[in-house]
Design a protein around this motif. Structure first.
Motif, PDB file in Angstrom:
ATOM      1  N   LEU A 227       0.844  -1.200   0.000  1.00  0.00           N
ATOM      2  CA  LEU A 227       0.000   0.000   0.000  1.00  0.00           C
ATOM      3  C   LEU A 227       0.874   1.243   0.000  1.00  0.00           C
ATOM      4  O   LEU A 227       1.902   1.284   0.679  1.00  0.00           O
ATOM      5  CB  LEU A 227      -0.882   0.034   1.257  1.00  0.00           C
ATOM      6  N   TYR A 228       0.418   2.259  -0.753  1.00  0.00           N
ATOM      7  CA  TYR A 228       1.096   3.551  -0.704  1.00  0.00           C
ATOM      8  C   TYR A 228       0.032   4.646  -0.707  1.00  0.00           C
ATOM      9  O   TYR A 228      -0.810   4.690  -1.613  1.00  0.00           O
ATOM     10  CB  TYR A 228       2.046   3.736  -1.902  1.00  0.00           C
ATOM     11  N   ALA A 229       0.050   5.484   0.321  1.00  0.00           N
ATOM     12  CA  ALA A 229      -0.909   6.598   0.453  1.00  0.00           C
ATOM     13  C   ALA A 229      -2.354   6.137   0.252  1.00  0.00           C
ATOM     14  O   ALA A 229      -3.139   6.792  -0.431  1.00  0.00           O
ATOM     15  CB  ALA A 229      -0.552   7.711  -0.531  1.00  0.00           C
ATOM     16  N   GLY A 230      -2.690   4.971   0.838  1.00  0.00           N
ATOM     17  CA  GLY A 230      -4.072   4.501   0.829  1.00  0.00           C
ATOM     18  C   GLY A 230      -4.498   3.768  -0.425  1.00  0.00           C
ATOM     19  O   GLY A 230      -5.674   3.422  -0.565  1.00  0.00           O
ATOM     20  N   ARG A 231      -3.550   3.534  -1.353  1.00  0.00           N
ATOM     21  CA  ARG A 231      -3.896   2.801  -2.574  1.00  0.00           C
ATOM     22  C   ARG A 231      -2.989   1.580  -2.705  1.00  0.00           C
ATOM     23  O   ARG A 231      -1.886   1.571  -2.157  1.00  0.00           O
ATOM     24  CB  ARG A 231      -3.710   3.678  -3.822  1.00  0.00           C
ATOM     25  N   VAL A 232      -3.449   0.575  -3.457  1.00  0.00           N
ATOM     26  CA  VAL A 232      -2.598  -0.588  -3.706  1.00  0.00           C
ATOM     27  C   VAL A 232      -1.576  -0.195  -4.773  1.00  0.00           C
ATOM     28  O   VAL A 232      -1.939   0.210  -5.878  1.00  0.00           O
ATOM     29  CB  VAL A 232      -3.428  -1.800  -4.184  1.00  0.00           C
ATOM     30  N   ALA A 233      -0.294  -0.308  -4.427  1.00  0.00           N
ATOM     31  CA  ALA A 233       0.761  -0.028  -5.403  1.00  0.00           C
ATOM     32  C   ALA A 233       1.057  -1.287  -6.205  1.00  0.00           C
ATOM     33  O   ALA A 233       1.305  -1.229  -7.408  1.00  0.00           O
ATOM     34  CB  ALA A 233       2.032   0.447  -4.696  1.00  0.00           C
ATOM     35  N   GLU A 234       1.032  -2.404  -5.509  1.00  0.00           N
ATOM     36  CA  GLU A 234       1.409  -3.658  -6.167  1.00  0.00           C
ATOM     37  C   GLU A 234       0.891  -4.829  -5.366  1.00  0.00           C
ATOM     38  O   GLU A 234       0.757  -4.749  -4.138  1.00  0.00           O
ATOM     39  CB  GLU A 234       2.945  -3.728  -6.227  1.00  0.00           C
ATOM     40  N   ARG A 235       0.596  -5.931  -6.026  1.00  0.00           N
ATOM     41  CA  ARG A 235       0.292  -7.168  -5.303  1.00  0.00           C
ATOM     42  C   ARG A 235       0.668  -8.383  -6.142  1.00  0.00           C
ATOM     43  O   ARG A 235       0.771  -8.301  -7.370  1.00  0.00           O
ATOM     44  CB  ARG A 235      -1.166  -7.220  -4.859  1.00  0.00           C
ATOM     45  N   GLY A 236       0.920  -9.503  -5.447  1.00  0.00           N
ATOM     46  CA  GLY A 236       1.314 -10.741  -6.117  1.00  0.00           C
ATOM     47  C   GLY A 236       1.800 -11.719  -5.067  1.00  0.00           C
ATOM     48  O   GLY A 236       1.638 -11.477  -3.861  1.00  0.00           O
ATOM     49  N   ALA A 303      -3.813   3.150 -13.012  1.00  0.00           N
ATOM     50  CA  ALA A 303      -4.769   2.134 -12.552  1.00  0.00           C
ATOM     51  C   ALA A 303      -4.006   0.882 -12.139  1.00  0.00           C
ATOM     52  O   ALA A 303      -2.922   0.618 -12.670  1.00  0.00           O
ATOM     53  CB  ALA A 303      -5.733   1.800 -13.680  1.00  0.00           C
ATOM     54  N   LEU A 304      -4.574   0.144 -11.190  1.00  0.00           N
ATOM     55  CA  LEU A 304      -3.980  -1.144 -10.823  1.00  0.00           C
ATOM     56  C   LEU A 304      -4.331  -2.136 -11.922  1.00  0.00           C
ATOM     57  O   LEU A 304      -5.507  -2.342 -12.235  1.00  0.00           O
ATOM     58  CB  LEU A 304      -4.560  -1.608  -9.479  1.00  0.00           C
ATOM     59  N   ARG A 305      -3.329  -2.724 -12.557  1.00  0.00           N
ATOM     60  CA  ARG A 305      -3.607  -3.627 -13.684  1.00  0.00           C
ATOM     61  C   ARG A 305      -2.696  -4.846 -13.601  1.00  0.00           C
ATOM     62  O   ARG A 305      -1.616  -4.793 -12.986  1.00  0.00           O
ATOM     63  CB  ARG A 305      -3.433  -2.888 -15.015  1.00  0.00           C
ATOM     64  N   GLU A 306      -3.154  -5.932 -14.241  1.00  0.00           N
ATOM     65  CA  GLU A 306      -2.379  -7.171 -14.222  1.00  0.00           C
ATOM     66  C   GLU A 306      -1.265  -7.034 -15.249  1.00  0.00           C
ATOM     67  O   GLU A 306      -1.525  -6.909 -16.445  1.00  0.00           O
ATOM     68  CB  GLU A 306      -3.277  -8.375 -14.521  1.00  0.00           C
ATOM     69  N   VAL A 307      -0.013  -7.034 -14.787  1.00  0.00           N
ATOM     70  CA  VAL A 307       1.103  -6.769 -15.701  1.00  0.00           C
ATOM     71  C   VAL A 307       1.854  -8.049 -16.060  1.00  0.00           C
ATOM     72  O   VAL A 307       2.693  -8.052 -16.951  1.00  0.00           O
ATOM     73  CB  VAL A 307       2.083  -5.730 -15.094  1.00  0.00           C
ATOM     74  N   ALA A 308       1.562  -9.121 -15.347  1.00  0.00           N
ATOM     75  CA  ALA A 308       2.081 -10.455 -15.647  1.00  0.00           C
ATOM     76  C   ALA A 308       1.113 -11.393 -14.922  1.00  0.00           C
ATOM     77  O   ALA A 308       0.385 -10.931 -14.029  1.00  0.00           O
ATOM     78  CB  ALA A 308       3.510 -10.616 -15.114  1.00  0.00           C
ATOM     79  N   PRO A 309       1.079 -12.683 -15.265  1.00  0.00           N
ATOM     80  CA  PRO A 309       0.104 -13.547 -14.602  1.00  0.00           C
ATOM     81  C   PRO A 309       0.228 -13.461 -13.077  1.00  0.00           C
ATOM     82  O   PRO A 309       1.304 -13.704 -12.509  1.00  0.00           O
ATOM     83  CB  PRO A 309       0.467 -14.950 -15.118  1.00  0.00           C
ATOM     84  N   GLY A 310      -0.845 -13.062 -12.422  1.00  0.00           N
ATOM     85  CA  GLY A 310      -0.860 -12.964 -10.964  1.00  0.00           C
ATOM     86  C   GLY A 310      -0.137 -11.760 -10.386  1.00  0.00           C
ATOM     87  O   GLY A 310      -0.031 -11.617  -9.174  1.00  0.00           O
ATOM     88  N   ARG A 311       0.408 -10.875 -11.245  1.00  0.00           N
ATOM     89  CA  ARG A 311       1.119  -9.678 -10.781  1.00  0.00           C
ATOM     90  C   ARG A 311       0.326  -8.439 -11.138  1.00  0.00           C
ATOM     91  O   ARG A 311       0.010  -8.226 -12.298  1.00  0.00           O
ATOM     92  CB  ARG A 311       2.497  -9.561 -11.454  1.00  0.00           C
ATOM     93  N   TYR A 317       4.609   2.447 -15.857  1.00  0.00           N
ATOM     94  CA  TYR A 317       5.783   1.838 -16.508  1.00  0.00           C
ATOM     95  C   TYR A 317       6.177   0.513 -15.835  1.00  0.00           C
ATOM     96  O   TYR A 317       7.350   0.157 -15.768  1.00  0.00           O
ATOM     97  CB  TYR A 317       6.942   2.834 -16.496  1.00  0.00           C
ATOM     98  N   ALA A 318       5.163  -0.234 -15.368  1.00  0.00           N
ATOM     99  CA  ALA A 318       5.436  -1.482 -14.650  1.00  0.00           C
ATOM    100  C   ALA A 318       6.271  -2.460 -15.476  1.00  0.00           C
ATOM    101  O   ALA A 318       7.161  -3.139 -14.961  1.00  0.00           O
ATOM    102  CB  ALA A 318       4.126  -2.126 -14.228  1.00  0.00           C
ATOM    103  N   GLU A 319       5.982  -2.533 -16.773  1.00  0.00           N
ATOM    104  CA  GLU A 319       6.712  -3.492 -17.632  1.00  0.00           C
ATOM    105  C   GLU A 319       8.207  -3.137 -17.644  1.00  0.00           C
ATOM    106  O   GLU A 319       9.052  -4.028 -17.623  1.00  0.00           O
ATOM    107  CB  GLU A 319       6.154  -3.479 -19.064  1.00  0.00           C
ATOM    108  N   LYS A 320       8.494  -1.845 -17.655  1.00  0.00           N
ATOM    109  CA  LYS A 320       9.895  -1.417 -17.648  1.00  0.00           C
ATOM    110  C   LYS A 320      10.555  -1.780 -16.305  1.00  0.00           C
ATOM    111  O   LYS A 320      11.716  -2.211 -16.253  1.00  0.00           O
ATOM    112  CB  LYS A 320       9.926   0.115 -17.842  1.00  0.00           C
ATOM    113  N   VAL A 321       9.790  -1.613 -15.209  1.00  0.00           N
ATOM    114  CA  VAL A 321      10.331  -1.946 -13.882  1.00  0.00           C
ATOM    115  C   VAL A 321      10.609  -3.438 -13.801  1.00  0.00           C
ATOM    116  O   VAL A 321      11.623  -3.872 -13.246  1.00  0.00           O
ATOM    117  CB  VAL A 321       9.332  -1.522 -12.775  1.00  0.00           C
ATOM    118  N   LEU A 322       9.708  -4.232 -14.369  1.00  0.00           N
ATOM    119  CA  LEU A 322       9.854  -5.693 -14.318  1.00  0.00           C
ATOM    120  C   LEU A 322      10.994  -6.206 -15.173  1.00  0.00           C
ATOM    121  O   LEU A 322      11.596  -7.226 -14.869  1.00  0.00           O
ATOM    122  CB  LEU A 322       8.555  -6.348 -14.816  1.00  0.00           C
ATOM    123  N   SER A 323      11.306  -5.475 -16.259  1.00  0.00           N
ATOM    124  CA  SER A 323      12.254  -6.035 -17.244  1.00  0.00           C
ATOM    125  C   SER A 323      13.714  -5.949 -16.736  1.00  0.00           C
ATOM    126  O   SER A 323      14.033  -5.182 -15.883  1.00  0.00           O
ATOM    127  CB  SER A 323      12.136  -5.289 -18.563  1.00  0.00           C
TER     128      SER A 323
END
Ligand code: SF4
Length: 323
Positions: A227-236, A303-311, A317-323
């Motif tokens: 969580l960051y500032a009351g929102r989901v930043a990431e989950r998995g 928006a919170l979005r699925e950027v990889a299965p279950g992530r 720029y989540a894809e860039k962070v993941l790569s």
């Protein structure tokens, strides 16, 4: 496949603050699968405790709640007080950070641990037997004798064990543990955590573990919600989130803890200070602290979005962070 025990969808909470509502939780969504541990992590003020309080129905007076928290067929946001009380007796329990403020100083430990069983109508002798058995299971020596003690006669570690006994005695489906070891000595913390985990597995309960401590999470949680500032930043899954973050905030959190890092033992402190929900920055709330921030991040809320299965990540720029 594990059944979903709790499904939180679009949970938002506004608290009154000098006449102006402050959004302390904003569109929070995640599941708690039955029998697993979900870790809720973030800095102070990120909304961790507020999320746990919303689940158990103990939000501060005047809180305005929207969204849903489905526990089986029951929406905990909209159910009546009687149903919520029954669920708190039979299915949901909570372990607080400071056992001294949660235990009644004028009542013997055994009475407090057995209270929930008495309320469910169990005969006195059976309650007594279950209390002593539970105090024994949480490692309190001479359980029959110590059940007659008052909280001030217990050490901090024993009091937290008594709180765990109280939370687990009714075999709840879900335990909410809010920084359960933070108030304890470091040497006692690991023992209390592994005890909690052992009981949870034995009873088949799910646990929502609220903590700011990534080391604790890496040992206990199967899934992580950041969580960051009351929102989901990431989950998995915890291992994916900790070893390959999909959000710059998680990456910074991981880098701030030497033991979590894989390549070096040197910690990088988190840059800047956490955003207060009352003064949430525009666009992505993390942008003032983010090394990847662009103009888009200043104006467009990701928006919170699925950027990889279950992530799931709330970063443009989540894809860039993941790569
Ligand atoms: Fe950083 Fe932009 Fe991603 Fe927010 S959306 S975390 S500011 S890169």
């Amino acid at each position: 496949m594990t059944d979903t025990l709790v499904r939180i969808t679009g949970l938002s909470v506004d608290l009154p603050d000098a006449g102006t509502p402050v959004r302390v939780l904003d569109d929070v969504s995640f599941d708690i699968p039955a029998g697993t541990t979900v870790g809720l992590i973030g800095e102070t003020g990120s909304g961790k405790t507020m999320t746990a309080m919303a689940i158990i129905g103990l939000l501060p007076e005047g809180a305005a709640v929207s969204g849903s928290i489905m526990f089986g067929d029951t929406d905990l946001v909209h159910c009546d007080d009687a149903r919520l009380r029954a669920l708190r007796r039979d299915e949901l329990s909570m372990i607080f950070q400071d056992p001294l403020s949660s235990l009644n100083p004028t009542q013997r430990i055994g009475r407090q641990v057995g209270e929930v069983l008495r309320r469910s109508g169990l005969p006195r002798a059976e309650v007594q037997e279950r209390v002593i058995d539970m105090l024994d299971r949480v490692g309190i020596p001479d359980p029959a004798g110590r059940a007659r003690d008052y909280p001030h006669e217990f050490s901090g570690g024993l009091r937290q064990r008594a709180m765990i006994a109280m939370a687990m005695i009714a075999r709840p489906s879900l335990v909410l543990a809010d920084e359960p070891t933070t108030a304890l000595d470091v040497t006692v913390q690991a023992r209390v955590l592994s005890l909690l985990r052992k009981l949870q597995v034995e009873e088949g309960s799910a646990m929502l573990l609220v903590s700011h401590d990534l080391r604790v999470m890496s040992h206990v949680a199967q899934d992580l919600v950041v969580l960051y500032a009351g929102r989901v930043a990431e989950r998995g899954t915890a291992s994916a989130v900790l070893h390959r973050p999909a959000h710059p905030y998680t990456r910074a959190l991981v880098r701030s803890v030497p033991a979590i890092r894989t390549k070096t033992a040197i910690a990088d402190p988190l840059p800047g200070t956490s955003a207060s929900p009352a003064q949430r920055p525009s666009g992505c709330a993390f942008h003032p602290r983010c090394p990847l921030a662009t103009d888009r991040c200043h104006t467009e809320t990701p928006a919170l979005r699925e950027v990889a299965p279950g992530r799931w990540s709330a970063c443009h720029y989540a894809e860039k962070v993941l790569s």
